[in-house]
Design a protein around this motif. Structure first.
Motif, PDB file in Angstrom:
ATOM      1  N   ASP A 114      72.958 130.930  75.881  1.00  0.00           N
ATOM      2  CA  ASP A 114      72.238 129.806  75.700  1.00  0.00           C
ATOM      3  C   ASP A 114      71.482 128.985  77.252  1.00  0.00           C
ATOM      4  O   ASP A 114      71.950 128.049  76.773  1.00  0.00           O
ATOM      5  CB  ASP A 114      73.417 128.840  74.943  1.00  0.00           C
ATOM      6  CG  ASP A 114      73.931 129.254  73.531  1.00  0.00           C
ATOM      7  OD1 ASP A 114      73.450 129.413  73.179  1.00  0.00           O
ATOM      8  OD2 ASP A 114      75.012 128.766  73.464  1.00  0.00           O
ATOM      9  N   THR A 115      71.363 129.573  77.470  1.00  0.00           N
ATOM     10  CA  THR A 115      70.385 129.269  78.735  1.00  0.00           C
ATOM     11  C   THR A 115      68.871 129.907  78.713  1.00  0.00           C
ATOM     12  O   THR A 115      68.809 131.118  79.930  1.00  0.00           O
ATOM     13  CB  THR A 115      70.752 128.962  80.108  1.00  0.00           C
ATOM     14  OG1 THR A 115      71.849 128.369  79.884  1.00  0.00           O
ATOM     15  CG2 THR A 115      70.003 128.122  80.647  1.00  0.00           C
ATOM     16  N   PRO A 116      67.848 130.172  78.315  1.00  0.00           N
ATOM     17  CA  PRO A 116      67.384 131.489  78.120  1.00  0.00           C
ATOM     18  C   PRO A 116      66.529 131.141  78.994  1.00  0.00           C
ATOM     19  O   PRO A 116      65.457 132.012  80.123  1.00  0.00           O
ATOM     20  CB  PRO A 116      66.119 131.327  77.150  1.00  0.00           C
ATOM     21  CG  PRO A 116      66.997 130.597  75.607  1.00  0.00           C
ATOM     22  CD  PRO A 116      67.721 129.536  76.840  1.00  0.00           C
ATOM     23  N   ALA A 117      66.149 129.943  80.215  1.00  0.00           N
ATOM     24  CA  ALA A 117      65.114 129.326  81.123  1.00  0.00           C
ATOM     25  C   ALA A 117      66.345 129.757  82.259  1.00  0.00           C
ATOM     26  O   ALA A 117      65.826 129.385  83.474  1.00  0.00           O
ATOM     27  CB  ALA A 117      64.751 127.649  80.891  1.00  0.00           C
ATOM     28  N   GLY A 118      67.402 130.678  82.157  1.00  0.00           N
ATOM     29  CA  GLY A 118      68.335 130.361  83.512  1.00  0.00           C
ATOM     30  C   GLY A 118      67.280 131.478  84.127  1.00  0.00           C
ATOM     31  O   GLY A 118      68.951 132.124  85.189  1.00  0.00           O
ATOM     32  N   LEU A 119      66.635 132.201  83.831  1.00  0.00           N
ATOM     33  CA  LEU A 119      66.873 133.584  84.734  1.00  0.00           C
ATOM     34  C   LEU A 119      66.913 133.439  85.770  1.00  0.00           C
ATOM     35  O   LEU A 119      65.584 132.865  86.138  1.00  0.00           O
ATOM     36  CB  LEU A 119      65.917 134.835  83.940  1.00  0.00           C
ATOM     37  CG  LEU A 119      66.219 135.437  82.179  1.00  0.00           C
ATOM     38  CD1 LEU A 119      64.869 135.976  81.990  1.00  0.00           C
ATOM     39  CD2 LEU A 119      67.578 135.449  81.997  1.00  0.00           C
ATOM     40  N   GLU A 120      67.082 134.052  86.497  1.00  0.00           N
ATOM     41  CA  GLU A 120      66.674 134.973  87.980  1.00  0.00           C
ATOM     42  C   GLU A 120      67.125 136.007  88.608  1.00  0.00           C
ATOM     43  O   GLU A 120      67.993 137.006  88.226  1.00  0.00           O
ATOM     44  CB  GLU A 120      67.783 133.800  88.609  1.00  0.00           C
ATOM     45  CG  GLU A 120      67.478 132.394  88.524  1.00  0.00           C
ATOM     46  CD  GLU A 120      68.944 131.982  89.661  1.00  0.00           C
ATOM     47  OE1 GLU A 120      68.464 131.930  91.061  1.00  0.00           O
ATOM     48  OE2 GLU A 120      69.853 130.717  88.411  1.00  0.00           O
ATOM     49  N   LYS A 121      65.799 136.862  88.957  1.00  0.00           N
ATOM     50  CA  LYS A 121      66.314 138.039  89.194  1.00  0.00           C
ATOM     51  C   LYS A 121      67.396 138.564  89.826  1.00  0.00           C
ATOM     52  O   LYS A 121      67.258 138.432  91.276  1.00  0.00           O
ATOM     53  CB  LYS A 121      64.545 139.109  89.659  1.00  0.00           C
ATOM     54  CG  LYS A 121      64.868 140.185  90.676  1.00  0.00           C
ATOM     55  CD  LYS A 121      63.522 140.745  90.500  1.00  0.00           C
ATOM     56  CE  LYS A 121      63.308 142.067  90.998  1.00  0.00           C
ATOM     57  NZ  LYS A 121      64.500 142.990  91.437  1.00  0.00           N
ATOM     58  N   GLY A 122      68.163 139.478  89.636  1.00  0.00           N
ATOM     59  CA  GLY A 122      68.978 140.290  90.216  1.00  0.00           C
ATOM     60  C   GLY A 122      70.513 139.329  90.485  1.00  0.00           C
ATOM     61  O   GLY A 122      71.438 139.789  91.203  1.00  0.00           O
ATOM     62  N   LEU A 123      69.707 138.432  89.876  1.00  0.00           N
ATOM     63  CA  LEU A 123      71.312 137.278  90.108  1.00  0.00           C
ATOM     64  C   LEU A 123      72.182 137.131  88.522  1.00  0.00           C
ATOM     65  O   LEU A 123      72.769 137.024  88.526  1.00  0.00           O
ATOM     66  CB  LEU A 123      70.784 136.416  90.721  1.00  0.00           C
ATOM     67  CG  LEU A 123      72.588 135.617  91.851  1.00  0.00           C
ATOM     68  CD1 LEU A 123      72.881 136.971  92.098  1.00  0.00           C
ATOM     69  CD2 LEU A 123      71.555 134.305  92.253  1.00  0.00           C
ATOM     70  N   VAL A 124      70.613 136.303  87.908  1.00  0.00           N
ATOM     71  CA  VAL A 124      71.254 135.135  86.597  1.00  0.00           C
ATOM     72  C   VAL A 124      71.089 136.263  85.110  1.00  0.00           C
ATOM     73  O   VAL A 124      69.346 136.134  84.962  1.00  0.00           O
ATOM     74  CB  VAL A 124      71.816 133.963  86.614  1.00  0.00           C
ATOM     75  CG1 VAL A 124      71.424 133.505  85.480  1.00  0.00           C
ATOM     76  CG2 VAL A 124      71.969 133.753  87.970  1.00  0.00           C
ATOM     77  N   ALA A 125      71.452 136.250  83.811  1.00  0.00           N
ATOM     78  CA  ALA A 125      70.693 137.080  82.528  1.00  0.00           C
ATOM     79  C   ALA A 125      71.374 136.519  81.571  1.00  0.00           C
ATOM     80  O   ALA A 125      72.425 135.639  81.696  1.00  0.00           O
ATOM     81  CB  ALA A 125      70.882 138.145  82.836  1.00  0.00           C
ATOM     82  N   ASP A 126      70.579 136.150  80.837  1.00  0.00           N
ATOM     83  CA  ASP A 126      71.080 134.704  79.540  1.00  0.00           C
ATOM     84  C   ASP A 126      70.797 136.319  78.627  1.00  0.00           C
ATOM     85  O   ASP A 126      69.709 137.385  78.612  1.00  0.00           O
ATOM     86  CB  ASP A 126      69.848 134.257  79.520  1.00  0.00           C
ATOM     87  CG  ASP A 126      69.905 133.179  77.928  1.00  0.00           C
ATOM     88  OD1 ASP A 126      71.146 132.446  77.917  1.00  0.00           O
ATOM     89  OD2 ASP A 126      69.350 133.856  76.915  1.00  0.00           O
TER      90      ASP A 126
END
Length: 342
Positions: A114-126
């Motif tokens: 529920d956080t599509p805008a929360g992507l961070e390469k290598g760290l956070v996937a949604d």
């Protein structure tokens, strides 16, 4: 805390996990955290089963931390990370703030929903998934089988995944029969485990005339099902239940019409592959009818001719003849309904 530690210890023993340090592209273990027990024939169980299957296929270890509730899971996230988990799957929308914080603090990859805008390469996937294609099919089925020409949608909240399915279900109902009334009811803002609330609200929707209930609720869905089992329709006949994510057939007493079943294993498998390829946190994941990661459950309550018709609709969706676009906004979802219960 005692319950959490007990769950973790039990999961570790059952999984036979011996965790060690992990290198950047090396995946030795994954961990999944769920708010409820993995026995709900729904969100929690499907997530846990999928994590186990994906881990087995990838040759990595898995730790299951279940029944954690919806409070602060930072201590559990830290413990799993310190034990060497290569990926923490925070399988609840209520965890999508704490998990990224721990990812930054301990430099361990996390997956959130529920956080599509929360992507961070290598760290956070949604992995905000949408079963809208299956929900559209469920709506077509409900329109075909409703005797009263009145159906209900009962939800335990309005997260993006629930909203997209509610909207698609309503669209399917209208496409199948525009004369069918759709009553929409929300148990509460985050009433995912509120079985008593699920029963109460579902009873009120049935009282409004609905003889088919499309329920989305995790633990609260057991209350919805209980209401369906114990409340007669306006014509004195049976009320049917359409579930989501899992398959409650093992506990069905003859009231389960269908379910929009999700298979999350391909999603977790893709996450593991992305970690190994250094592409984790750079893409979104999806499920759908084409690869059977979303399926409409066939039960004995569905006549063969109706099921054949649903399969034709399924093929039309896959081919693009019928287009079902996800709608995630709650206000837009409510606008599709005949009435919204207060």
């Amino acid at each position: 805390m005692i319950k959490i530690l007990r769950n973790l210890a039990s999961a570790t023993i059952l999984s036979g996990v011996l965790l060690g340090g992990v290198h950047a592209a090396e995946v030795k273990s994954i961990a999944i955290l769920t708010p409820e027990e993995g026995t709900d024939y729904g969100w929690n169980q499907q997530g846990i089963d999928a994590a186990k299957a994906a881990a087995k296929a990838a040759g990595v270890e898995v730790v299951v931390a279940q029944g954690l509730g919806y409070g602060d899971v930072r201590p559990t996230l830290r413990e799993l990370a310190s034990d060497g988990a290569s990926l923490l799957i925070a399988h609840a929308s209520g965890y999508n703030t704490a998990a990224p914080e721990i990812a930054h603090e301990l430099k361990v990859p996390v997956a959130i929903v529920d956080t599509p805008a929360g992507l961070e390469k290598g760290l956070v996937a949604d992995y905000t998934l949408s079963g809208h294609e299956g929900a559209y099919l469920a709506g077509r089925l409900a329109a075909k089988m409703s005797r009263s020409k009145s159906v209900g949608i009962v939800v335990s909240g309005e997260p993006p995944s629930w909203n997209s399915q509610s909207a698609a279900f309503a669209q399917g109902v209208k496409a199948g029969n525009p004369d069918v009334k759709i009553t929409y009811a929300v148990i509460g803002p985050a009433a995912y485990s509120d079985a008593a609330g699920g029963k109460r609200v579902t009873e009120s929707v049935i009282a409004s005339g609905a003889d088919i209930i499309f329920g989305q609720g995790n633990g609260s869905s057991f209350g919805m099902l209980q209401a369906v089992e114990t409340t007669k329709a306006a014509d004195g006949g049976k009320v049917y239940f359409i579930d989501v994510i899992g398959d409650k057939s093992p506990i069905d007493k003859g009231f389960l019409l269908s379910s929009v079943v999700w298979n999350i294993e391909p999603v977790y498998a893709a996450m593991i592959a992305d970690l190994r390829a250094d592409t984790f946190g750079t893409k979104h994941y999806s499920i759908g009818l084409k690869d059977d990661s979303v399926q409409l459950l066939k039960t004995a309550a569905i006549p063969d001719d109706v099921w054949a018709e649903m399969q034709t609709v399924r093929e039309d969706i896959i081919s693009g003849k019928i287009k079902v676009e996800p709608i995630f906004d709650a206000a837009a979802v409510r606008a599709l309904m005949t009435s919204v219960a207060q």
